[in-house]
Structure formats: structure tokens, C-alpha cells
Design an enzyme around this catalytic site. Structure first.
Site, PDB file in Angstrom:
ATOM      1  CE1 TYR A  60      -4.256   1.013  -0.244  1.00 59.61           C
ATOM      2  CE2 TYR A  60      -4.403  -1.258   0.462  1.00 59.61           C
ATOM      3  CZ  TYR A  60      -4.989  -0.138  -0.125  1.00 59.61           C
ATOM      4  OH  TYR A  60      -6.252  -0.201  -0.585  1.00 59.61           O
ATOM      5  CD  GLU A  62      -4.880   5.383   0.895  1.00 60.75           C
ATOM      6  OE1 GLU A  62      -4.718   6.028   1.953  1.00 60.75           O
ATOM      7  OE2 GLU A  62      -5.943   4.825   0.593  1.00 60.75           O
ATOM      8  CG  ASP A 206      -8.863   9.647 -23.967  1.00 57.27           C
ATOM      9  OD1 ASP A 206      -7.862   8.915 -24.039  1.00 57.27           O
ATOM     10  OD2 ASP A 206      -9.948   9.268 -23.483  1.00 57.27           O
ATOM     11  CB  THR A 232      -5.178   3.185 -21.776  1.00 55.55           C
ATOM     12  OG1 THR A 232      -4.838   3.112 -23.159  1.00 55.55           O
ATOM     13  CG2 THR A 232      -6.661   3.513 -21.636  1.00 55.55           C
ATOM     14  CE  LYS A 235      -7.678   1.265 -24.713  1.00 56.70           C
ATOM     15  NZ  LYS A 235      -8.763   2.257 -24.798  1.00 56.70           N
ATOM     16  NE  ARG A 241      -7.040  -4.108 -18.940  1.00 51.02           N
ATOM     17  CZ  ARG A 241      -7.395  -4.307 -20.219  1.00 51.02           C
ATOM     18  NH1 ARG A 241      -6.830  -5.243 -20.928  1.00 51.02           N
ATOM     19  NH2 ARG A 241      -8.316  -3.559 -20.768  1.00 51.02           N
TER      20      ARG A 241
HETATM   21  C1  LIG Z   1      -9.773   2.635 -23.930  1.00 49.78           C
HETATM   22  C2  LIG Z   1     -10.150   4.066 -23.785  1.00 49.78           C
HETATM   23  C3  LIG Z   1     -10.473   4.630 -22.547  1.00 49.78           C
HETATM   24  C4  LIG Z   1     -10.730   3.805 -21.302  1.00 49.78           C
HETATM   25  O1  LIG Z   1      -9.742   3.038 -20.874  1.00 49.78           O
HETATM   26  P1  LIG Z   1     -10.036   1.815 -19.853  1.00 49.78           P
HETATM   27  O2  LIG Z   1      -8.669   1.434 -19.438  1.00 49.78           O
HETATM   28  O3  LIG Z   1     -10.765   0.781 -20.656  1.00 49.78           O
HETATM   29  O4  LIG Z   1     -10.849   2.348 -18.740  1.00 49.78           O
HETATM   30  C5  LIG Z   1     -10.682   5.986 -22.466  1.00 49.78           C
HETATM   31  N1  LIG Z   1     -10.615   6.757 -23.562  1.00 49.78           N
HETATM   32  C6  LIG Z   1     -10.346   6.260 -24.780  1.00 49.78           C
HETATM   33  C7  LIG Z   1     -10.282   7.169 -25.951  1.00 49.78           C
HETATM   34  C8  LIG Z   1     -10.123   4.897 -24.939  1.00 49.78           C
HETATM   35  O5  LIG Z   1      -9.881   4.394 -26.143  1.00 49.78           O
END
Ligand SMILES: *Cc1c(COP(=O)(O)O)cnc(C)c1O
Length: 427
Positions: A60, A62, A206, A232, A235, A241
Site C-alpha cells: 500500500y 497512498e 485523450d 491508457t 493499448k 493495464r
Molecule cells: C480505452 C479508452 C479509454 C478507457 O480506458 P479503460 O482502461 O478501458 O478504462 C478511455 N478513452 C479512450 C479514448 C479509450 O480508447
């Protein structure tokens, strides 16, 4: 180095829990034997897998380095510090927070930092390629805020910045989002930043899907223009993750406070270590080649599909992703995705802009090249991939044909070992 396990994979799990063990083995085989074309998925390295399965999950912590609420942080602080400094260097960001549990919580932290419930926020509609977290009515972002959405032009399949500006001038959002989950084209981040500035909005880019391409320098970066960049880590960036927020120095406090204590408790330290490794991997010359090959593969696959009469939203791709509108092929997305899966090709059905079908059985499929590129597939293989997909479309009800294609796919892939996954018997 691809083989990381002995003949028996997950030996401790096998002893503790045979049910989960056999499911783990089966999922490992599935990831090895199928052609994975889900645009948001990838194969992490064996090193990233190792870190995410480590004792760091026991700790932990925080707070932030130097200001934690529990003792015993000397190694955790160093690990988080490495992840932060590597991300700052790789993306050229003033400030980075690596604690968000995933992309969705990262975006929720952005709302917490810059908006109050009921404020107007603006993002790309889900059906046009945006994400749920950008103001969709079923999501918290659409329920707690007055969300307005922009789309793409019907004739080009692309964002129309004049339309975005018109909506922004009328609605005066607190936050303006750019980015999405099914956007095959480069977004004009500088143009978005100018609109946000004009209307007094915080501009958030994003880059969840494209952050690996951005890190490698093969795709334009929003970092110079955006107040906040959300991503994220799993990807195209090919890490564990997780989520990450980058921002201008002036927003550092707001972002850090929003993530902790605003939204989350203890960070997932095993993820942070995996992320630090992935960021180191992404800073190396081989990753630049990888990221460019992702794009080259997507362009080659798009060309092979166009040659077979497929209708691609926006006519092609600039990145890792292809959005295919199946309406001229007389099928919906879901039955084709199911048939493809039987044929060893895994992807997702997806809405296309101005879709006339329902989201649970929409008119399109989404195809991505990051995972197969991690296995070493190259542009010269893309015609074969398109040929398989076309054969599936023409034989959707023919089970023996689908099985034969699955065997072909599996045989072909055996020459392309997947990172982190052993070849041979998985026992
Ligand atoms: C995948 C994605 C997210 C969310 O990510 P998670 O890890 O699945 O919560 C947010 N914004 C965009 C544009 C995404 O492609």
C-alpha cells in the site's frame, strides 16, 4: 526471448486452483493461436508480465513520493519516480501522474479537477468514434454533467473543426475533449486547442489508443497544445493495464489532488513497475520501428480491403485502426465478428458514423494492427489477412470452411511467436 515458463505454465496456480489454471492455459493458447485484431489490445513483453505478477501487489502506498501515508516506501517511491521521469522524457510533458487505475478513472479524475456537476462538457459522440467517458448519456460523464457531443461529417467521415467551433461557441463547455476509440485519422490537436482557448475551456486530449504511436514520434503529439493529456497504458503503448495523466505545470496540483485523494486510494504498484518497464521499452529504437510498422500494416490492410470492395470510414487510415462499414456487403457487424472468431480472427463489431443499425448489432467492424505487429507481421502479410477475412464473409454459415481457415491462421501464426507466450505444449 519468448519462452518464459517451463512445460507447466502457472505451476503454483495449478496446485492452488485447477479451474483457474486450466482457464489461464486456454486463454494463453487463444492469444497465441488466433489473429488478434482488436484495436485496443496488444501483447506486453515478458518483462512487463513479470512485474505485474510481482510482490508489488502486496504494498500500500497512498499519496505521492515523499508524502505517503504508510511506511516502507523506499522502493515504491523509486519505482514510481522512474515511471514518471521516463514518461516525462518520452512525451515531453511538464508533469505526469502514473496512478490512475485505468483510462476511465483517469478521465474521471480530469472531470473532478476541472468541472463541477452540472457543468457543460463537450466530447466526440460514441457513435462517431468517441469514448463513453467523453459525455455519453449512459456513463457518469453524461449523467453528472451537461454533455454536448460533436461528430464527424457524413461525406468525409472526419471531424469538422468548424462544426466543433460552432458547438463550442454556443455551448461554452468547461472541458473540451479530443480523441476516441474508433478514429482512424489524425486529429488536429492544435486546432482543438485554439477552439478551447477561444471559449475558455480546458482542453483534454485523450490519446488512449495512439499513445504508443505518439511516444514513438510516428504520430503528431498533443502534448504541446493540450492542458491535459490522458492515456491508457495498455493499448499501442504496450504496457500493463493502467492510466496516465500528463499536464502543463500549472495544472499539476489539480491533477494530483483529483487522482488522490479525490478519486482513488492506493496506487497499483505492480502496474507502476510494469509501466516503467514499458516506457523504457518504448524509448528504444526498436519501438520506433514497431510503431511505424503498426501504421504501415494498417495502411496495407486498408488497401487490401479497399481492393476487395470494402467501404472504410474516411476512406482509409493514418494510424493503427480501420473502421469498416459493411452496409455494401449485406451483413451486420456482429454475425461477421462471430464468424471471424470461429475462423481464428478476433476483432469487435462497432458502430459506424450515421449507423442505421443498433449499437449491439451495428453496421461495422473495427480492426487494429498493434497486437499482430507485436508478433512481427509485416505489410507483405496484410493481403493474406484481407483474403482470410473476405473468405469468412463469403462463408459465414460454412462451419467446416471457417474451421479450415482457423487452422490456416494458427499454422501461419506459429512462425510469429507472441511476446510473453511460450511455443509448444502449454500443459
Ligand atoms: C480505452 C479508452 C479509454 C478507457 O480506458 P479503460 O482502461 O478501458 O478504462 C478511455 N478513452 C479512450 C479514448 C479509450 O480508447
Amino acid at each position: 526471448m519468448t519462452v518464459r515458463y517451463g512445460l507447466t505454465m502457472f505451476p503454483y496456480t495449478k496446485e492452488a486452483d485447477v479451474e483457474i489454471h486450466s482457464l489461464l492455459v486456454e486463454e494463453t493458447a487463444r492469444q497465441r493461436d488466433k489473429l488478434r485484431l482488436i484495436a485496443s489490445e496488444n501483447y506486453v513483453s515478458a518483462a512487463v508480465l513479470e512485474a505485474t505478477g510481482s510482490v508489488l501487489t502486496n504494498k500500500y502506498s497512498e499519496g505521492y513520493a515523499g508524502k505517503r501515508y504508510y511506511e516502507g516506501q523506499e522502493f515504491i517511491d523509486a519505482i514510481e519516480g522512474l515511471a514518471i521521469s521516463r514518461a516525462k522524457t518520452l512525451f515531453g510533458a511538464d508533469h505526469v501522474n502514473v496512478q490512475p487505475y485505468s483510462g476511465s478513472p483517469a478521465n474521471l479524475a480530469v472531470y473532478l479537477a476541472f468541472a463541477k456537476p452540472g457543468d457543460t462538457v463537450m466530447g466526440m459522440g460514441l457513435s462517431a468514434g468517441g469514448h463513453l467517458t467523453h459525455g455519453h448519456h449512459v456513463a457518469i460523464s453524461g449523467k453528472f454533467f451537461n454533455a454536448v457531443q460533436y461528430g464527424v461529417r457524413e461525406d468525409t467521415g472526419m471531424i469538422d473543426l468548424d462544426e466543433v467551433r460552432d458547438i463550442a461557441l454556443k455551448e461554452r463547455p468547461t472541458i473540451l475533449w479530443a480523441g476516441g476509440t474508433a478514429v482512424p485519422r489524425i486529429i488536429d490537436f492544435e486546432g482543438f486547442a485554439a477552439i478551447a482557448k477561444e471559449v475558455g475551456a480546458t482542453f483534454v486530449a485523450d490519446i488512449a489508443h495512439i499513445s504508443g504511436l505518439v511516444a514513438a514520434g510516428v504520430h503528431p503529439s498533443p502534448v504541446p497544445y493540450a492542458d491535459v493529456v490522458s492515456t491508457t497504458t495498455h493499448k499501442t503503448l504496450r504496457g500493463p493495464r493502467g492510466g496516465m495523466l500528463m499536464c502543463k505545470e500549472e495544472h499539476q496540483k489539480a491533477i494530483d489532488r483529483a487522482v488522490f485523494p479525490g478519486l482513488q486510494g492506493g496506487p497499483h504498484n505492480h502496474t507502476t513497475a510494469g509501466l516503467a518497464i514499458a516506457l523504457k521499452e518504448a524509448s528504444q529504437p526498436a519501438f520506433k520501428v514497431y510503431a511505424q510498422t503498426i501504421i504501415d500494416n494498417a495502411k496495407a490492410l486498408a488497401a487490401a480491403m479497399l481492393a476487395r470492395g470494402y467501404d472504410l470510414v474516411s476512406g482509409g487510415t493514418d494510424n493503427h485502426l480501420i473502421l469498416c462499414d459493411l452496409r455494401n456487403k449485406n451483413t451486420l457487424g456482429k454475425p461477421l465478428a462471430k464468424a471471424l472468431d470461429k475462423a481464428g480472427i478476433s476483432l469487435n463489431y462497432n458502430s459506424v458514423p450515421f449507423d442505421t443499425a443498433k449499437p449491439f448489432n451495428p453496421s461495422g467492424i473495427r480492426i487494429g494492427t498493434p497486437a499482430m505487429t507485436s508478433r512481427g507481421l509485416k505489410p507483405e502479410h496484410m493481403d493474406k489477412v484481407a483474403e482470410w477475412m473476405d473468405a469468412v464473409l463469403l462463408n459465414m454459415e460454412n462451419e467446416s470452411k471457417l474451421t479450415a481457415i482457423a487452422n490456416d491462421v494458427k499454422g501461419f501464426l506459429s512462425d510469429f511467436p507472441a511476446p510473453g507466450i511460450p511455443v509448444g505444449d502449454l500443459g
